[in-house]
Design an enzyme around this catalytic site. Structure first.
Site, mmCIF file in Angstrom:
data_model
loop_
_atom_site.group_PDB
_atom_site.id
_atom_site.type_symbol
_atom_site.label_atom_id
_atom_site.label_comp_id
_atom_site.label_asym_id
_atom_site.label_seq_id
_atom_site.Cartn_x
_atom_site.Cartn_y
_atom_site.Cartn_z
ATOM 1 N N TYR A 60 -1.064 2.411 -49.879
ATOM 2 C CA TYR A 60 0.347 2.769 -50.120
ATOM 3 C C TYR A 60 0.485 4.178 -50.678
ATOM 4 O O TYR A 60 1.481 4.864 -50.382
ATOM 5 C CB TYR A 60 1.038 1.721 -50.999
ATOM 6 C CG TYR A 60 1.342 0.491 -50.183
ATOM 7 C CD1 TYR A 60 2.415 0.477 -49.288
ATOM 8 C CD2 TYR A 60 0.505 -0.610 -50.213
ATOM 9 C CE1 TYR A 60 2.651 -0.617 -48.480
ATOM 10 C CE2 TYR A 60 0.742 -1.712 -49.410
ATOM 11 C CZ TYR A 60 1.814 -1.710 -48.543
ATOM 12 O OH TYR A 60 2.048 -2.778 -47.724
ATOM 13 N N ARG A 63 0.738 6.346 -47.719
ATOM 14 C CA ARG A 63 2.073 6.255 -47.099
ATOM 15 C C ARG A 63 3.105 7.001 -47.967
ATOM 16 O O ARG A 63 3.981 7.674 -47.481
ATOM 17 C CB ARG A 63 2.545 4.806 -46.951
ATOM 18 C CG ARG A 63 1.538 3.787 -46.412
ATOM 19 C CD ARG A 63 1.573 3.728 -44.911
ATOM 20 N NE ARG A 63 0.774 4.771 -44.313
ATOM 21 C CZ ARG A 63 -0.588 4.815 -44.322
ATOM 22 N NH1 ARG A 63 -1.297 3.894 -44.903
ATOM 23 N NH2 ARG A 63 -1.222 5.815 -43.745
ATOM 24 N N ASP A 99 10.250 3.739 -45.577
ATOM 25 C CA ASP A 99 10.347 5.193 -45.774
ATOM 26 C C ASP A 99 11.758 5.539 -46.250
ATOM 27 O O ASP A 99 12.629 4.664 -46.374
ATOM 28 C CB ASP A 99 9.978 5.949 -44.478
ATOM 29 C CG ASP A 99 10.955 5.710 -43.334
ATOM 30 O OD1 ASP A 99 12.178 5.842 -43.542
ATOM 31 O OD2 ASP A 99 10.507 5.396 -42.205
ATOM 32 N N HIS A 114 12.904 -4.603 -46.943
ATOM 33 C CA HIS A 114 11.465 -4.746 -47.201
ATOM 34 C C HIS A 114 10.971 -3.797 -48.288
ATOM 35 O O HIS A 114 9.772 -3.553 -48.400
ATOM 36 C CB HIS A 114 10.669 -4.524 -45.912
ATOM 37 C CG HIS A 114 10.868 -5.629 -44.913
ATOM 38 N ND1 HIS A 114 10.555 -5.526 -43.585
ATOM 39 C CD2 HIS A 114 11.366 -6.892 -45.064
ATOM 40 C CE1 HIS A 114 10.842 -6.660 -42.956
ATOM 41 N NE2 HIS A 114 11.347 -7.497 -43.826
ATOM 42 N N CYS A 122 6.909 -3.168 -61.933
ATOM 43 C CA CYS A 122 6.020 -3.796 -62.908
ATOM 44 C C CYS A 122 6.071 -5.310 -62.708
ATOM 45 O O CYS A 122 7.140 -5.912 -62.770
ATOM 46 C CB CYS A 122 6.443 -3.429 -64.330
ATOM 47 S SG CYS A 122 5.403 -4.226 -65.561
ATOM 48 N N GLY A 184 14.536 0.041 -32.690
ATOM 49 C CA GLY A 184 13.139 0.298 -33.058
ATOM 50 C C GLY A 184 12.440 -0.826 -33.785
ATOM 51 O O GLY A 184 11.675 -0.565 -34.708
ATOM 52 N N SER A 186 10.248 -4.628 -33.185
ATOM 53 C CA SER A 186 9.551 -5.399 -32.151
ATOM 54 C C SER A 186 10.018 -6.849 -32.063
ATOM 55 O O SER A 186 9.666 -7.553 -31.123
ATOM 56 C CB SER A 186 8.050 -5.381 -32.434
ATOM 57 O OG SER A 186 7.800 -5.955 -33.704
ATOM 58 N N ASN A 210 15.126 0.304 -27.864
ATOM 59 C CA ASN A 210 13.712 0.186 -28.215
ATOM 60 C C ASN A 210 12.858 0.793 -27.103
ATOM 61 O O ASN A 210 13.254 0.773 -25.935
ATOM 62 C CB ASN A 210 13.336 -1.294 -28.385
ATOM 63 C CG ASN A 210 12.295 -1.513 -29.470
ATOM 64 O OD1 ASN A 210 12.544 -1.207 -30.621
ATOM 65 N ND2 ASN A 210 11.135 -2.017 -29.102
ATOM 66 N N LEU A 211 11.707 1.290 -27.508
ATOM 67 C CA LEU A 211 10.809 1.914 -26.540
ATOM 68 C C LEU A 211 10.340 0.912 -25.494
ATOM 69 O O LEU A 211 10.168 1.236 -24.323
ATOM 70 C CB LEU A 211 9.602 2.497 -27.283
ATOM 71 C CG LEU A 211 8.861 3.650 -26.648
ATOM 72 C CD1 LEU A 211 9.792 4.794 -26.272
ATOM 73 C CD2 LEU A 211 7.774 4.151 -27.607
HETATM 74 P P1 NAD Z 1 6.937 -2.813 -35.320
HETATM 75 O O1 NAD Z 1 5.866 -1.776 -35.511
HETATM 76 O O2 NAD Z 1 6.517 -4.238 -35.214
HETATM 77 O O3 NAD Z 1 7.753 -2.447 -34.010
HETATM 78 C C1 NAD Z 1 8.208 -1.146 -33.766
HETATM 79 C C2 NAD Z 1 8.960 -1.143 -32.457
HETATM 80 O O4 NAD Z 1 9.492 0.155 -32.275
HETATM 81 C C3 NAD Z 1 8.089 -1.456 -31.229
HETATM 82 O O5 NAD Z 1 8.710 -2.483 -30.472
HETATM 83 C C4 NAD Z 1 8.071 -0.135 -30.440
HETATM 84 O O6 NAD Z 1 8.135 -0.326 -29.052
HETATM 85 C C5 NAD Z 1 9.348 0.535 -30.921
HETATM 86 N N1 NAD Z 1 9.330 1.995 -30.893
HETATM 87 C C6 NAD Z 1 8.274 2.831 -31.057
HETATM 88 N N2 NAD Z 1 8.679 4.107 -30.982
HETATM 89 C C7 NAD Z 1 10.024 4.073 -30.760
HETATM 90 C C8 NAD Z 1 11.022 5.068 -30.588
HETATM 91 N N3 NAD Z 1 10.724 6.363 -30.630
HETATM 92 N N4 NAD Z 1 12.299 4.679 -30.404
HETATM 93 C C9 NAD Z 1 12.626 3.353 -30.349
HETATM 94 N N5 NAD Z 1 11.716 2.368 -30.490
HETATM 95 C C10 NAD Z 1 10.436 2.728 -30.712
HETATM 96 O O7 NAD Z 1 7.993 -2.589 -36.470
HETATM 97 P P2 NAD Z 1 9.099 -3.529 -37.140
HETATM 98 O O8 NAD Z 1 9.649 -4.442 -36.123
HETATM 99 O O9 NAD Z 1 9.985 -2.624 -37.903
HETATM 100 O O10 NAD Z 1 8.289 -4.446 -38.176
HETATM 101 C C11 NAD Z 1 7.350 -3.852 -38.918
HETATM 102 C C12 NAD Z 1 7.310 -3.924 -40.406
HETATM 103 O O11 NAD Z 1 6.526 -2.794 -40.740
HETATM 104 C C13 NAD Z 1 8.572 -3.761 -41.176
HETATM 105 O O12 NAD Z 1 8.549 -4.771 -42.103
HETATM 106 C C14 NAD Z 1 8.435 -2.444 -41.940
HETATM 107 O O13 NAD Z 1 8.686 -2.668 -43.321
HETATM 108 C C15 NAD Z 1 6.996 -2.044 -41.830
HETATM 109 N N6 NAD Z 1 6.750 -0.625 -41.475
HETATM 110 C C16 NAD Z 1 7.619 0.352 -41.851
HETATM 111 C C17 NAD Z 1 7.413 1.661 -41.477
HETATM 112 C C18 NAD Z 1 8.384 2.713 -41.944
HETATM 113 O O14 NAD Z 1 8.988 2.534 -43.008
HETATM 114 N N7 NAD Z 1 8.596 3.791 -41.178
HETATM 115 C C19 NAD Z 1 6.327 1.999 -40.670
HETATM 116 C C20 NAD Z 1 5.434 0.976 -40.289
HETATM 117 C C21 NAD Z 1 5.661 -0.341 -40.698
#
Ligand code: NAD
Length: 240
Positions: A60, A63, A99, A114, A122, A184, A186, A210-211
């Protein structure tokens, strides 16, 4: 196409890791099924934390240290502009992201279901605070609590097997949405993934961006496949 929102339209947006991908933050699931090379059990569960605090802390801290190095992209900015254009506060942004890019793009008070990388908590006295000074970002040094004797704060992140924040507020917003826009994500992580079904059952017009098609793609009235930074500005720019 959805009707053009007017002053009475309530817009609710749910974002996931994909909206931050174009800012250079990797999404959750790499092709190898790992998050930055780690299994989710290792770095995103209370058991992982109990097992090896140094490993989870280092993960973390990496990150957290990345945050000042990345910038909001066109997708974050488009949502902030939409919110600014919505009268009567008929707009709610729910994010699974930890983020800070929505806030830095100008979104007002997004719901971080999240948690947030900027904050540490703490586990003894419950104090939560922003700890982003350079001395708080070192990988090999834990940060202690200002309020009690505990010398190891934990990330203010909701791990697997923990309860997301603000579920009551989220449920209320999703149930009163006229338009529910999902960007964005999954569709793998519950309960966030179940919000689409709730919104649809409650009568919202559901739009996905979504991508690649997410697991629950069939629940959208409209699905736009592609990068959020390209699709969102013209899509929601038509609404105001
Ligand atoms: P995930 O990684 O499971 O899915 C991400 C989705 O975004 C995928 O389906 C992918 O195809 C799509 N994607 C990728 N690039 C894209 C773009 N440019 N435009 C549109 N879509 C795009 O993520 P999730 O469903 O958010 O679940 C993941 C968990 O991970 C969350 O709980 C989150 O807290 C955590 N997480 C957060 C971050 C962050 O804060 N940026 C990063 C990684 C993981």
């Amino acid at each position: 196409m959805p009707r053009t929102p007017d002053g009475e339209t309530n817009i609710v947006v749910l974002t996931g890791a994909g909206i931050s991908a174009e800012s250079g933050i990797r999404t959750f699931r790499g092709d190898d099924g790992l998050w930055e090379g780690h299994s989710l059990e290792e770095v995103a569960t209370p058991y992982g934390w109990a097992e090896d605090r140094h490993k989870v802390w280092r993960f973390y801290q990496q990150r957290r240290s990345q945050l000042p190095l990345v910038e909001p992209n066109a997708g974050h900015l488009a949502l902030a502009r939409l919110e600014a254009a919505m009268p009567n506060g008929n707009f709610t942004l729910i994010t699974q992201n930890v983020d800070d890019l929505h806030g830095r793009a100008g979104s007002n008070n997004p719901i971080h279901m999240h948690g947030e990388l900027r904050l540490l908590r703490c586990e003894v006295c419950g104090e939560v605070g922003e700890r982003m000074e350079p001395e708080h970002l070192e990988e090999s040094v834990f940060v202690g609590c200002d309020n009690c004797e505990n010398d190891i704060l934990r990330p203010h992140i909701v791990w697997f097997h923990e309860m997301p924040f603000e579920l009551e507020r989220i449920d209320k917003a999703v149930n009163s949405a006229d338009i529910f826009l999902v960007v964005g994500t999954s569709g793998h992580v519950y309960p966030a993934a179940g919000l689409l079904e709730i919104a649809r059952s409650a009568g919202a017009y559901c739009i996905g961006v979504n991508l690649e098609p997410p697991l629950n793609v069939e629940l959208f009235h409209e699905f736009h496949q592609g990068a959020a930074g390209k699709i969102l500005p013209p899509l929601i720019g038509e609404w105001y």
